[in-house]
Scaffold this active site. Structure first.
Site: not given
Ligand SMILES: [Ca+2]
Length: 585
Positions: A125, A72
């Site tokens: 993130h 990610c």
């Molecule tokens: Ca991901």
């Protein structure tokens, strides 16, 4: 050199582009999380139906070989900066290693500098604490969460511009609602709207309305090694993909309603390969792998009147290309920054590329690296695959094609050296104390447990600390205080009534503050009741209670923020979700 002649239809459409409206286009970026290339009906999967996302292929272009990172946060960093994630200090997905270095300039800063309204709605993130927070990275508006995953997707705790808020209903629907409001609010000025959904990332949770169709459904298309596939996982993941599609459709309808569709670039991609073994076009590898299946993402882009409908672009491209591409399409300058790794794909998308040089696109995760050219992939073990003849990476041709093997091995070695692929250490402290953004959350994720204290789950992202039983235990955070001053300290805890009464101390340098866990607060663990498939790594969650500890007088500088117990009358002190420091005016 790979060359691809352009279809006559593409050129005809290019000529028609003069009819497009003047003015800068809006940009809407939809990013899914752990959705594989194969998790869309437009890519041939008959297990599900994704008409809204598929419509972008009909009305715009598909990049058939678009590469992202195997996980990610690296992909997000590459999208944000146009540079390989390692250059921006992104070496992990949690405990601070997911943070994008402060010296990097983001795509949002580029668009903001050009006068765009900028908003992000979803999973960030790339850092939680300001100035790693999206509000310091060019986004005027942020609604969602900064962590890498979340423990419950129904009415979850979220934040709006750094302030804790309660989410409303299923998270993907809620994020979409907020993005739609942003579109409406900014209909009369150019906007850059980033919608990083956090599904179908686990935990596998989706409303009944989307799961019903998949409950017990036969899966017509399976992973090549069917024994490795968990059909229950696949069904839940695909139901989540249909929910994303429904929400993508809502965004597209909102653009229609606002009469903005024609002047809005819409693009859709995912941040890594599928999070389980399921049908993915026969590619090798899944999320986490630097093989083709781990890094090839769906990519669809629409800009009516400019990008020819139905265009299929076979050339390799990647997340590193999005910043230069979108700036080029919008006709705005890229904010001066460090050298980009990506290139503008505009010539491929608007039909102006007469010739396109071959490229090398690199992938990295957890010490493994691979490199892709139009024809080949050299994998992390030095095996060479002819991706045209052998798209499933079954036959190593390094012996038959030694020149290509040697050229790509050298390119990969040079790249590893260039981006510092071997470096693992993350020495960046957690940042505290910015008057323009006074609240700093220091979640358990970013803390270090000592003594008998344990994390509530293997994956730190939405974990809490538990098993805190003794005055010799402690929890620490490596922090750097930017501004000397008075900070209100709040602890988020749970504790059974029978164990209440512990005295705790929070200290940094010679500043210290004490509080008593006077009241019991013992809510149940949540999350499992919504799981379609039992979770593996993610923590269950609960509702933590704030306990105001008092005011710390902090000096500027780096140090260890430590939480310890002075007195433990019961069997335990408390479970801890984190501490929060607020710089007082
Ligand atoms: Ca991901």
């Amino acid at each position: 050199m790979a060359r691809f002649p352009l279809a006559a239809a593409a050129l005809a459409c290019l000529l028609a582009a003069s009819a497009a409206p003047d003015g800068r286009p809006n940009v809407l970026v939809i990013l899914s999380d752990d959705q594989g290339w194969g998790d869309l009906s437009v890519n041939g999967n008959t297990n599900l139906s994704t008409p809204a996302v598929d419509s972008l292929a009909r009305d715009g272009a598909v990049l058939e070989r678009f590469f992202v990172s195997p996980v990610c946060s690296p992909t997000r960093a590459e999208f944000l900066t146009g540079r390989y994630h390692l250059r921006g200090g992104v070496r992990g997905v949690t405990t601070g290693a997911e943070r994008l270095d402060l010296g990097e300039k983001t795509i949002a800063e580029t668009f903001k500098a050009a006068g765009y309204a900028t908003g992000a709605f979803g999973k960030w993130h790339n850092g939680t604490q300001y100035p790693y927070h999206p509000r310091a990275r060019g986004f005027d508006d942020f609604y969602g969460f900064c962590s890498g995953h979340w423990g419950d997707y129904f009415d979850p705790p979220l934040e709006h511009d750094g302030k804790p808020v309660q989410g409303n209903g299923y998270i993907i629907d809620d994020l979409t609602d907020r993005a739609m409001e942003f579109l409406a609010r900014n209909r009369s000025r150019p906007f850059f709207c980033y919608v990083p959904f956090n599904s179908p990332h686990s935990p596998l949770q989706v409303p009944d309305r989307f799961f019903g169709k998949f409950r017990g459904a036969e899966l017509k298309m399976r992973h090549a090694d069917a024994a490795s596939e968990d059909p229950a996982f696949t069904r839940a993941a695909l139901a989540m993909c249909e929910n994303i599609d429904w929400n993508a459709g809502r965004l597209l309808r909102k653009l229609d309603e606002l009469d903005l569709a024609r002047n809005t670039i819409v693009l859709y991609f995912s941040d890594n390969g599928p999070n389980s073994w399921r049908w993915n076009g026969g590619m090798k590898g899944r999320k986490g792998s630097t093989d083709e299946g781990g890094v090839r993402s769906p990519f669809l882009i629409r800009w009516p009147g400019r990008i020819p409908p139905g265009l299929r672009v076979p050339n390799i491209a990647g997340a590193i290309d999005l910043l230069p591409t979108l700036a080029d399409l919008a006709g705005i300058p890229v904010l001066p920054s460090r050298p980009l790794d990506g290139v503008s794909l505009k010539p491929l998308l608007v039909g102006a590329a007469k010739e396109w040089p071959d490229r090398t696109i690199f992938s990295h995760w957890a010490g493994k690296c691979s490199v892709r050219t139009q024809r080949h992939r050299l994998d992390s073990a030095g095996r060479l695959y002819d991706m045209e003849a052998d798209p499933g990476q079954e036959r190593d041709v390094s012996k038959q094609q030694p020149e290509a093997a040697s050229r790509l091995s050298k390119a990969l070695a040079d790249w590893k050296q260039d981006v510092g692929a071997g470096v693992r250490r993350d020495d960046r402290p957690f940042t505290v104390g910015y008057p323009e953004f006074p609240l700093t959350p220091l979640p358990a994720r970013d803390g270090v447990p000592h003594g008998g204290i344990k994390r509530s789950a293997g994956a730190p992202n939405c974990s809490f600390f538990t098993n805190w039983t003794s005055p010799s235990d402690r929890i620490t955070w490596d922090v750097e205080v930017r501004t000397a001053g008075r900070y209100e300290a709040v602890l988020h805890y749970t504790c059974p009534g029978a164990d209440a009464g512990s005295t705790v101390e929070l200290s940094l340098g010679d500043a210290r503050v004490e509080g008593t866990v006077a009241e019991g607060h013992d809510p149940p663990l949540r999350g499992a009741e919504h799981d379609r498939v039992p979770r593996k790594g993610e923590s269950l969650v609960k509702d933590f209670k704030p306990l105001r500890l008092g005011v710390l007088e902090l000096k500027a500088g780096r140090g260890e923020l430590a939480l310890r117990a002075l007195k433990v009358p019961g069997r335990q002190v408390a479970d801890v979700r984190g501490v929060q420091l607020t710089l007082l005016p």
